[in-house]
Motif scaffolding. Structure first.
Motif, PDB file in Angstrom:
ATOM      1  N   ARG A 171       0.670  -1.194  -0.021  1.00  0.00           N
ATOM      2  CA  ARG A 171       0.045   0.147  -0.039  1.00  0.00           C
ATOM      3  C   ARG A 171       0.655   1.470  -0.079  1.00  0.00           C
ATOM      4  O   ARG A 171       0.416   2.298   0.034  1.00  0.00           O
ATOM      5  CB  ARG A 171      -0.843   0.043   1.073  1.00  0.00           C
ATOM      6  CG  ARG A 171      -1.946  -1.109   1.280  1.00  0.00           C
ATOM      7  CD  ARG A 171      -3.116  -0.728   2.283  1.00  0.00           C
ATOM      8  NE  ARG A 171      -2.583  -0.471   3.444  1.00  0.00           N
ATOM      9  CZ  ARG A 171      -2.351  -1.434   4.684  1.00  0.00           C
ATOM     10  NH1 ARG A 171      -2.491  -2.601   4.303  1.00  0.00           N
ATOM     11  NH2 ARG A 171      -2.046  -1.023   5.908  1.00  0.00           N
ATOM     12  N   THR A 172       2.021   0.931   0.298  1.00  0.00           N
ATOM     13  CA  THR A 172       3.098   2.208   0.167  1.00  0.00           C
ATOM     14  C   THR A 172       3.927   2.340  -1.012  1.00  0.00           C
ATOM     15  O   THR A 172       4.661   3.495  -1.603  1.00  0.00           O
ATOM     16  CB  THR A 172       3.895   2.391   1.428  1.00  0.00           C
ATOM     17  OG1 THR A 172       4.620   0.936   1.433  1.00  0.00           O
ATOM     18  CG2 THR A 172       2.956   2.581   2.876  1.00  0.00           C
ATOM     19  N   GLU A 173       4.199   1.381  -1.686  1.00  0.00           N
ATOM     20  CA  GLU A 173       5.068   1.303  -2.911  1.00  0.00           C
ATOM     21  C   GLU A 173       3.962   1.709  -4.249  1.00  0.00           C
ATOM     22  O   GLU A 173       2.932   1.128  -4.403  1.00  0.00           O
ATOM     23  CB  GLU A 173       5.704   0.175  -3.207  1.00  0.00           C
ATOM     24  CG  GLU A 173       6.907  -0.295  -2.169  1.00  0.00           C
ATOM     25  CD  GLU A 173       7.832  -1.494  -2.393  1.00  0.00           C
ATOM     26  OE1 GLU A 173       7.963  -1.664  -3.856  1.00  0.00           O
ATOM     27  OE2 GLU A 173       7.969  -2.333  -1.547  1.00  0.00           O
ATOM     28  N   THR A 174       4.775   2.401  -4.974  1.00  0.00           N
ATOM     29  CA  THR A 174       4.093   3.090  -6.214  1.00  0.00           C
ATOM     30  C   THR A 174       3.556   1.992  -7.213  1.00  0.00           C
ATOM     31  O   THR A 174       2.448   1.954  -7.567  1.00  0.00           O
ATOM     32  CB  THR A 174       5.075   4.135  -6.998  1.00  0.00           C
ATOM     33  OG1 THR A 174       4.995   5.155  -5.992  1.00  0.00           O
ATOM     34  CG2 THR A 174       4.235   4.710  -8.397  1.00  0.00           C
TER      35      THR A 174
ATOM     36  N   MET B 105       5.862   3.691 -17.106  1.00  0.00           N
ATOM     37  CA  MET B 105       6.693   4.878 -16.490  1.00  0.00           C
ATOM     38  C   MET B 105       7.374   4.690 -15.236  1.00  0.00           C
ATOM     39  O   MET B 105       8.606   5.183 -14.937  1.00  0.00           O
ATOM     40  CB  MET B 105       5.798   6.167 -16.535  1.00  0.00           C
ATOM     41  CG  MET B 105       5.276   6.702 -17.995  1.00  0.00           C
ATOM     42  SD  MET B 105       6.627   7.054 -19.092  1.00  0.00           S
ATOM     43  CE  MET B 105       7.406   8.502 -18.254  1.00  0.00           C
ATOM     44  N   GLU B 106       6.622   3.911 -14.294  1.00  0.00           N
ATOM     45  CA  GLU B 106       7.402   3.772 -12.997  1.00  0.00           C
ATOM     46  C   GLU B 106       8.439   3.045 -13.167  1.00  0.00           C
ATOM     47  O   GLU B 106       9.469   3.128 -12.431  1.00  0.00           O
ATOM     48  CB  GLU B 106       6.221   3.181 -11.897  1.00  0.00           C
ATOM     49  CG  GLU B 106       6.607   3.067 -10.689  1.00  0.00           C
ATOM     50  CD  GLU B 106       7.319   1.829 -10.411  1.00  0.00           C
ATOM     51  OE1 GLU B 106       8.261   2.084  -9.250  1.00  0.00           O
ATOM     52  OE2 GLU B 106       7.160   0.930 -11.029  1.00  0.00           O
TER      53      GLU B 106
ATOM     54  N   CYS C 249      15.948   3.414 -14.879  1.00  0.00           N
ATOM     55  CA  CYS C 249      16.902   4.451 -15.572  1.00  0.00           C
ATOM     56  C   CYS C 249      17.153   5.621 -14.822  1.00  0.00           C
ATOM     57  O   CYS C 249      18.091   6.266 -15.133  1.00  0.00           O
ATOM     58  CB  CYS C 249      16.231   4.818 -16.907  1.00  0.00           C
ATOM     59  SG  CYS C 249      15.715   3.483 -18.248  1.00  0.00           S
ATOM     60  N   MET C 250      16.432   5.607 -13.709  1.00  0.00           N
ATOM     61  CA  MET C 250      16.855   6.959 -12.930  1.00  0.00           C
ATOM     62  C   MET C 250      16.659   6.547 -11.385  1.00  0.00           C
ATOM     63  O   MET C 250      16.031   6.810 -10.625  1.00  0.00           O
ATOM     64  CB  MET C 250      15.679   7.950 -12.802  1.00  0.00           C
ATOM     65  CG  MET C 250      15.904   8.923 -14.566  1.00  0.00           C
ATOM     66  SD  MET C 250      14.952  10.312 -14.693  1.00  0.00           S
ATOM     67  CE  MET C 250      13.394   9.388 -15.071  1.00  0.00           C
ATOM     68  N   PRO C 251      17.573   5.536 -10.946  1.00  0.00           N
ATOM     69  CA  PRO C 251      17.326   4.972  -9.552  1.00  0.00           C
ATOM     70  C   PRO C 251      17.578   5.767  -8.569  1.00  0.00           C
ATOM     71  O   PRO C 251      17.031   5.749  -7.561  1.00  0.00           O
ATOM     72  CB  PRO C 251      18.344   3.734  -9.614  1.00  0.00           C
ATOM     73  CG  PRO C 251      19.588   3.924 -10.881  1.00  0.00           C
ATOM     74  CD  PRO C 251      18.571   4.847 -11.715  1.00  0.00           C
TER      75      PRO C 251
ATOM     76  N   ALA D 215      12.229   9.923  -4.815  1.00  0.00           N
ATOM     77  CA  ALA D 215      11.730  10.952  -4.525  1.00  0.00           C
ATOM     78  C   ALA D 215      10.637  11.406  -5.774  1.00  0.00           C
ATOM     79  O   ALA D 215       9.619  11.881  -5.297  1.00  0.00           O
ATOM     80  CB  ALA D 215      12.915  12.005  -5.100  1.00  0.00           C
ATOM     81  N   ILE D 216      10.664  10.594  -6.904  1.00  0.00           N
ATOM     82  CA  ILE D 216       9.631  10.780  -7.821  1.00  0.00           C
ATOM     83  C   ILE D 216       8.464   9.819  -7.473  1.00  0.00           C
ATOM     84  O   ILE D 216       7.329  10.487  -7.631  1.00  0.00           O
ATOM     85  CB  ILE D 216      10.334  10.732  -9.326  1.00  0.00           C
ATOM     86  CG1 ILE D 216      11.094  11.509  -9.649  1.00  0.00           C
ATOM     87  CG2 ILE D 216       9.232  10.697 -10.330  1.00  0.00           C
ATOM     88  CD1 ILE D 216      12.159  11.348 -10.807  1.00  0.00           C
TER      89      ILE D 216
END
Length: 307
Positions: free
Chosen positions: A43-46, A106-107, A113-115, A120-121
């Protein structure tokens, strides 16, 4: 529209087969949603929040379309006014599916690609905002179609008895063509985004090493399955237009075509999400096995106590 009687045996077999195909997936998706609600990590991970939303959309879609298919095969016609809310909700959840898929892609792109910027994102708050935006975008077309229908259709048309299918909301051929074209353009844009994510993750996988390479390769296979799911969604969008043409000539052939399309595209496209995360994702798969074993042990203990 006149009511046509069909062979009762064939009708019963078709309805029974539909339930055999649909309800195992409904049960599986419901089980996954239950596991999702019990684990705070999910429930907390995107990625899992988006996955949970995908499951909820699939569950609503399968239940509603199953009801519509059963009503059609039972030759039940109902007032058009009662069909409109059902069709609007089906239209909204149908549009939700590809938009949720692209959000999940996208996630994965950001994670691989942007670990360093991923945490933050990709926050839970932003995931909920994305889901809200998905529902707003998905609801635009059904509400526009409903508004146009109410403003342009005659009172006799709105009060007639009909089979429930989305095409009753777009009786004009030009409106049907414009709606289909707009939806196809949207799916093409989504496909371009997914191919971009796939290529970038592929390049990241080639440049990475060790655990990073393994993670990138897994993300690449996940997006491949999402692309397959999007292709099935595209085919599903085209099905109502084929069905509408067939319905003008023979209602029995229409029911056969609708039934085949429902099994081949609607159910299959909804089966990909459980495959991607329910069985391929180690964390979710482990939680599923644990939950099923605990339930089985509880049932066995209760049975022993009663005996």
């Amino acid at each position: 529209m006149r009511l046509i009687q069909a062979d009762p045996v064939r009708r019963t077999i078709s309805v029974s087969l539909t339930q055999v195909f649909v309800w195992p997936f409904v049960y599986l998706i419901f089980l996954m949603l239950l596991i999702f609600s019990k684990k705070e990590t999910f429930r907390t991970e995107t990625r899992y929040i988006l996955f949970g939303h995908s499951l909820l959309v699939d569950l609503i879609f399968l239940c509603l379309t199953d009801i519509v298919v059963v009503l059609s095969y039972s030759f039940v016609i109902i007032p058009l006014r009662f069909c409109i809310p059902i069709c609007m909700l089906i239209g909204a959840v149908t549009a939700c599916a590809p938009l949720t898929i692209v959000a999940m892609c996208m996630e994965r792109y950001v994670a691989i690609c942007m670990p360093l910027r991923h945490h933050a994102i990709s926050t839970s708050r932003r995931a909920l905002l994305v889901i809200l935006m998905i529902w707003i975008l998905s609801s635009i077309n059904p509400f526009v179609d409903m508004f146009i229908l109410v403003r342009t259709a005659s009172r006799e048309y709105l009060s007639q008895l009909t089979y429930c299918h989305y095409e009753i909301m777009v009786p004009e051929k030009m409106h049907q063509f414009a709606r289909g074209l707009l939806y196809i353009v949207g799916l093409v844009v989504i496909l371009i985004v997914e191919v971009f994510c796939y290529v970038m993750i592929y390049l990241a996988a080639r440049a990475a090493s060790g655990d990073n390479k393994k993670s990138a390769s897994k993300g690449q296979r996940t997006i491949s399955l999402h692309i397959l799911q999007l292709v099935l969604c595209t085919a599903e969008v085209m099905c109502p237009y084929i069905e509408a043409v067939v319905m003008q000539y023979d209602i029995n052939i229409y029911l056969i075509v609708r039934y085949v399309n429902f099994l081949a595209f609607s159910i299959t496209s909804r089966a990909v999400s459980p495959l991607v995360y329910g069985f391929r994702d180690e964390k979710f798969h482990t939680a599923m096995i644990y939950y099923i074993r605990c339930k089985n042990n509880t049932i066995s203990s209760d049975t022993i106590k009663q005996s």
